[in-house]
Design a protein around this motif. Structure first.
Motif, mmCIF file in Angstrom:
data_model
loop_
_atom_site.group_PDB
_atom_site.id
_atom_site.type_symbol
_atom_site.label_atom_id
_atom_site.label_comp_id
_atom_site.label_asym_id
_atom_site.label_seq_id
_atom_site.Cartn_x
_atom_site.Cartn_y
_atom_site.Cartn_z
ATOM 1 N N ALA A 1 6.382 9.011 -6.206
ATOM 2 C CA ALA A 1 7.383 8.155 -6.647
ATOM 3 C C ALA A 1 6.232 6.826 -7.967
ATOM 4 C CB ALA A 1 6.294 7.272 -5.485
ATOM 5 N N LEU A 2 7.320 6.063 -8.320
ATOM 6 C CA LEU A 2 7.545 5.165 -10.001
ATOM 7 C C LEU A 2 8.283 4.421 -8.626
ATOM 8 C CD1 LEU A 2 8.859 6.923 -11.616
ATOM 9 C CD2 LEU A 2 5.838 6.718 -11.990
ATOM 10 N N THR A 3 6.744 2.743 -8.616
ATOM 11 C CA THR A 3 6.983 2.108 -7.664
ATOM 12 C C THR A 3 7.554 0.532 -9.334
ATOM 13 O OG1 THR A 3 6.912 2.009 -5.730
ATOM 14 C CG2 THR A 3 7.365 0.085 -6.196
ATOM 15 N N LEU A 4 8.988 0.551 -9.228
ATOM 16 C CA LEU A 4 9.031 -0.452 -10.243
ATOM 17 C C LEU A 4 9.108 -2.280 -9.347
ATOM 18 C CD1 LEU A 4 11.146 1.408 -12.605
ATOM 19 C CD2 LEU A 4 8.735 1.048 -12.710
ATOM 20 N N ALA A 5 9.000 -3.267 -10.143
ATOM 21 C CA ALA A 5 9.209 -4.713 -9.857
ATOM 22 C C ALA A 5 9.314 -5.430 -10.701
ATOM 23 C CB ALA A 5 8.238 -5.456 -8.887
ATOM 24 N N CYS A 6 10.173 -6.483 -10.725
ATOM 25 C CA CYS A 6 9.830 -7.697 -11.748
ATOM 26 C C CYS A 6 10.015 -9.309 -11.126
ATOM 27 C CB CYS A 6 11.007 -7.740 -13.715
ATOM 28 S SG CYS A 6 12.702 -7.540 -12.182
ATOM 29 N N ARG A 7 9.954 -9.695 -12.145
ATOM 30 C CA ARG A 7 10.071 -11.683 -11.580
ATOM 31 C C ARG A 7 10.552 -12.385 -12.582
ATOM 32 N NH1 ARG A 7 6.837 -15.400 -7.036
ATOM 33 N NH2 ARG A 7 7.654 -17.357 -7.819
ATOM 34 N N SER A 8 11.660 -12.926 -13.404
ATOM 35 C CA SER A 8 12.306 -13.423 -14.085
ATOM 36 C C SER A 8 13.681 -14.147 -13.833
ATOM 37 C CB SER A 8 12.292 -12.647 -14.772
ATOM 38 O OG SER A 8 13.172 -13.309 -16.405
ATOM 39 N N THR A 9 14.000 -14.880 -14.848
ATOM 40 C CA THR A 9 15.179 -15.137 -15.023
ATOM 41 C C THR A 9 16.703 -14.404 -14.560
ATOM 42 O OG1 THR A 9 15.227 -16.661 -16.439
ATOM 43 C CG2 THR A 9 14.208 -17.677 -14.226
ATOM 44 N N ASP B 1 0.905 -1.597 0.024
ATOM 45 C CA ASP B 1 -0.045 -0.046 -0.055
ATOM 46 C C ASP B 1 0.916 1.155 0.246
ATOM 47 O OD1 ASP B 1 -2.371 -2.019 0.106
ATOM 48 O OD2 ASP B 1 -2.392 -1.421 2.348
ATOM 49 N N ALA B 2 0.446 1.832 -0.623
ATOM 50 C CA ALA B 2 1.022 3.447 -0.925
ATOM 51 C C ALA B 2 0.793 4.294 -0.094
ATOM 52 C CB ALA B 2 0.647 3.920 -1.984
ATOM 53 N N ALA B 3 1.538 5.419 0.368
ATOM 54 C CA ALA B 3 1.041 6.550 1.308
ATOM 55 C C ALA B 3 0.442 7.530 0.936
ATOM 56 C CB ALA B 3 1.970 7.060 2.027
ATOM 57 N N SER C 1 2.307 7.373 -7.648
ATOM 58 C CA SER C 1 1.392 7.259 -7.031
ATOM 59 C C SER C 1 2.079 9.028 -6.578
ATOM 60 C CB SER C 1 1.870 6.500 -5.265
ATOM 61 O OG SER C 1 3.765 5.961 -4.874
ATOM 62 N N ARG C 2 1.440 9.473 -5.809
ATOM 63 C CA ARG C 2 1.491 10.565 -5.434
ATOM 64 C C ARG C 2 1.800 10.902 -4.155
ATOM 65 N NH1 ARG C 2 -1.640 15.925 -7.070
ATOM 66 N NH2 ARG C 2 -0.165 17.563 -6.754
ATOM 67 N N ILE C 3 3.342 11.654 -4.260
ATOM 68 C CA ILE C 3 3.752 11.946 -2.608
ATOM 69 C C ILE C 3 3.341 12.810 -1.656
ATOM 70 C CG2 ILE C 3 6.162 12.160 -1.530
ATOM 71 C CD1 ILE C 3 7.394 10.601 -3.630
#
Length: 181
Positions: free
Chosen positions: A117-125, A85-87, A179-181
């Motif tokens: 805030a730009l939150t980035l994630a990945c799931r890979s080998t 969850d973003a604040a 999300s906006r800070i």
């Protein structure tokens, strides 16, 4: 035939050998007198204030399937875990699956001027590349090692729509949140 006795050449000590020997003797003398003393309350077994250290077993390797892409409910659970969850106010959340050498482009709705805030994630080998642009200005150009999340903070001087491009060289899951800070 007479035999000639073998002559012995006396052994000479080199200065380097003497230095090494004297350093070894010095270190042995100094280190033999070292001792570490614990404070009196360190071994108090009844103390509840000291939590045991987390168990780290270097002999156990990481699960090789941990970063393999998932689908369905597993994908939803992964997104919930990597994008907590973003604040601030969330403007857009995106996620999905990419095949090898696939590229995905998405555009955000019009964002008001401010800090995001730009939150980035990945799931890979393998690594997954993220590129975020505001018109001609590149705000983020990142090749992310999967299994981690990354938060980038950007300032938008005026209202704007961001272009988000994600590409992978191997099958992958990706997730992002604006999300906006």
């Amino acid at each position: 035939m007479p035999t000639v006795p073998a002559s012995r050449v006396p052994r000479r000590r080199t200065p380097a050998a003497a230095v090494v020997l004297s350093v070894a003797v010095f270190l042995g003398t100094v280190l033999s007198g070292c001792a570490y003393e614990y404070s009196a309350d360190h071994w108090d077994d009844e103390s509840t204030s000291a939590a045991p250290p987390p168990s780290t077993d270097a002999a156990l390797p990481q699960d090789p399937h941990l970063n393999e892409p998932v689908t369905g409910e597993e994908l939803d659970d992964w997104v919930d875990a990597v994008l907590p969850d973003a604040a601030g106010q969330v403007f857009q959340t995106g996620f999905g699956t990419l095949e090898a050498d696939e590229e995905r482009k998405e555009t955000t709705a019009q964002l008001p001027k401010g800090t995001y805030a730009l939150t980035l994630a990945c799931r890979s080998t393998r690594r997954v590349s993220f590129s975020i642009e505001n018109g001609e200005d590149e705000l983020v150009d990142l090749s992310l090692r999967c299994g981690t999340s990354r938060v980038n903070v950007v300032q938008l001087a005026a209202d704007a729509s961001l272009s988000i491009k994600v590409d992978a060289n191997a099958p992958a899951n990706f997730a992002y949140r604006v999300s906006r800070i």
